[in-house]
Design a protein around this motif. Structure first.
Motif, mmCIF file in Angstrom:
data_model
loop_
_atom_site.group_PDB
_atom_site.id
_atom_site.type_symbol
_atom_site.label_atom_id
_atom_site.label_comp_id
_atom_site.label_asym_id
_atom_site.label_seq_id
_atom_site.Cartn_x
_atom_site.Cartn_y
_atom_site.Cartn_z
ATOM 1 N N GLU A 32 0.805 -1.223 0.000
ATOM 2 C CA GLU A 32 0.000 0.000 0.000
ATOM 3 C C GLU A 32 0.840 1.277 0.000
ATOM 4 O O GLU A 32 0.520 2.239 -0.690
ATOM 5 C CB GLU A 32 -0.921 -0.015 1.219
ATOM 6 N N GLU A 36 0.458 4.639 -2.287
ATOM 7 C CA GLU A 36 0.160 5.926 -1.643
ATOM 8 C C GLU A 36 1.140 7.006 -2.101
ATOM 9 O O GLU A 36 0.739 8.120 -2.437
ATOM 10 C CB GLU A 36 0.197 5.774 -0.122
ATOM 11 N N SER A 52 -2.030 14.493 4.186
ATOM 12 C CA SER A 52 -2.262 13.176 4.782
ATOM 13 C C SER A 52 -1.873 13.186 6.246
ATOM 14 O O SER A 52 -1.044 13.988 6.674
ATOM 15 C CB SER A 52 -1.482 12.085 4.039
ATOM 16 N N TYR A 71 -5.305 8.811 8.130
ATOM 17 C CA TYR A 71 -5.942 8.673 6.822
ATOM 18 C C TYR A 71 -4.877 8.764 5.744
ATOM 19 O O TYR A 71 -3.803 9.300 5.948
ATOM 20 C CB TYR A 71 -7.031 9.730 6.614
ATOM 21 N N ASP A 72 -5.195 8.238 4.561
ATOM 22 C CA ASP A 72 -4.200 8.189 3.494
ATOM 23 C C ASP A 72 -4.065 9.532 2.777
ATOM 24 O O ASP A 72 -3.000 10.138 2.813
ATOM 25 C CB ASP A 72 -4.516 7.075 2.498
ATOM 26 N N GLU A 82 -8.953 6.462 0.791
ATOM 27 C CA GLU A 82 -8.268 5.375 1.490
ATOM 28 C C GLU A 82 -7.746 4.427 0.422
ATOM 29 O O GLU A 82 -8.511 3.924 -0.400
ATOM 30 C CB GLU A 82 -9.216 4.642 2.433
ATOM 31 N N LYS A 84 -5.913 0.935 -0.583
ATOM 32 C CA LYS A 84 -5.714 -0.415 -0.061
ATOM 33 C C LYS A 84 -4.988 -1.258 -1.096
ATOM 34 O O LYS A 84 -5.030 -0.989 -2.293
ATOM 35 C CB LYS A 84 -7.058 -1.079 0.261
ATOM 36 N N HIS A 93 -13.091 -1.857 6.460
ATOM 37 C CA HIS A 93 -12.482 -0.800 5.652
ATOM 38 C C HIS A 93 -13.488 0.312 5.398
ATOM 39 O O HIS A 93 -13.153 1.502 5.477
ATOM 40 C CB HIS A 93 -11.980 -1.362 4.313
ATOM 41 N N GLN A 96 -14.060 2.201 8.702
ATOM 42 C CA GLN A 96 -12.928 3.088 8.987
ATOM 43 C C GLN A 96 -13.039 4.376 8.181
ATOM 44 O O GLN A 96 -12.898 5.471 8.723
ATOM 45 C CB GLN A 96 -11.618 2.378 8.661
ATOM 46 N N LEU A 97 -13.314 4.246 6.886
ATOM 47 C CA LEU A 97 -13.438 5.440 6.045
ATOM 48 C C LEU A 97 -14.575 6.318 6.537
ATOM 49 O O LEU A 97 -14.416 7.536 6.647
ATOM 50 C CB LEU A 97 -13.652 5.049 4.579
ATOM 51 N N TYR A 100 -13.557 8.252 9.672
ATOM 52 C CA TYR A 100 -12.664 9.361 9.315
ATOM 53 C C TYR A 100 -13.448 10.501 8.662
ATOM 54 O O TYR A 100 -13.205 11.670 8.941
ATOM 55 C CB TYR A 100 -11.567 8.888 8.370
ATOM 56 N N ILE A 111 -12.612 4.405 -1.481
ATOM 57 C CA ILE A 111 -11.641 3.357 -1.180
ATOM 58 C C ILE A 111 -11.179 2.846 -2.533
ATOM 59 O O ILE A 111 -12.005 2.471 -3.372
ATOM 60 C CB ILE A 111 -12.249 2.198 -0.377
#
Length: 133
Positions: A32, A36, A52, A71-72, A82, A84, A93, A96-97, A100, A111
């Motif tokens: 990942e 990113e 980020s 967070y990404d 995000e 992955k 997942h 989580q998003l 955030y 995502i």
């Protein structure tokens, strides 16, 4: 409607394009953090502002504190991405998003799972409740 929704929706198309560009060049199967860094660089090349893992103010009852949120990529304070590199996007997942997005008051999130043969088959769009009304 969330005041940032229209801009987030416009930016989501650019973000997906940036993800496709990275995926076209790097393909699936990497970790990942590689995606990113490449994704962030692609946004920069396109002149898109992002950040980020910034501190965010957390409030819980009578307690308020700042905590770095992992967070990404947050694009122009209105679109949360995000990234992955997993076999399958799981409910955690998505949860989580959404957590955030609530903390950052961001109307739209994506995502992107780079561990897929075709990236567009594994992009998941999420709306903060009430954002697009």
């Amino acid at each position: 409607m969330h005041p940032k929704y229209q801009r987030a929706n416009e930016l989501s198309k650019l973000a997906i394009g940036a993800g496709i560009e990275v995926h076209r060049d790097k393909g699936p199967g990497l970790i990942e953090s590689i995606y990113e860094k490449c994704f962030a660089h692609e946004l920069t090349l396109q002149g898109i502002r992002w950040d980020s893992q910034q501190p965010v103010r957390i409030s819980y009852k009578d307690l308020t504190f700042e905590e770095p949120l992992r967070y990404d990529v947050l694009i122009e304070s209105c679109l949360l991405i995000e990234l992955k590199a997993v076999e399958k996007i799981l409910p955690i997942h998505r949860a989580q998003l959404m957590s955030y997005m609530k903390l950052l008051d961001v109307p739209l999130g994506l995502i992107m799972n780079f561990n897929s043969v075709k990236l567009t088959d594994d992009i998941h769009r999420m709306l903060l409740p009430g954002s697009a009304d």
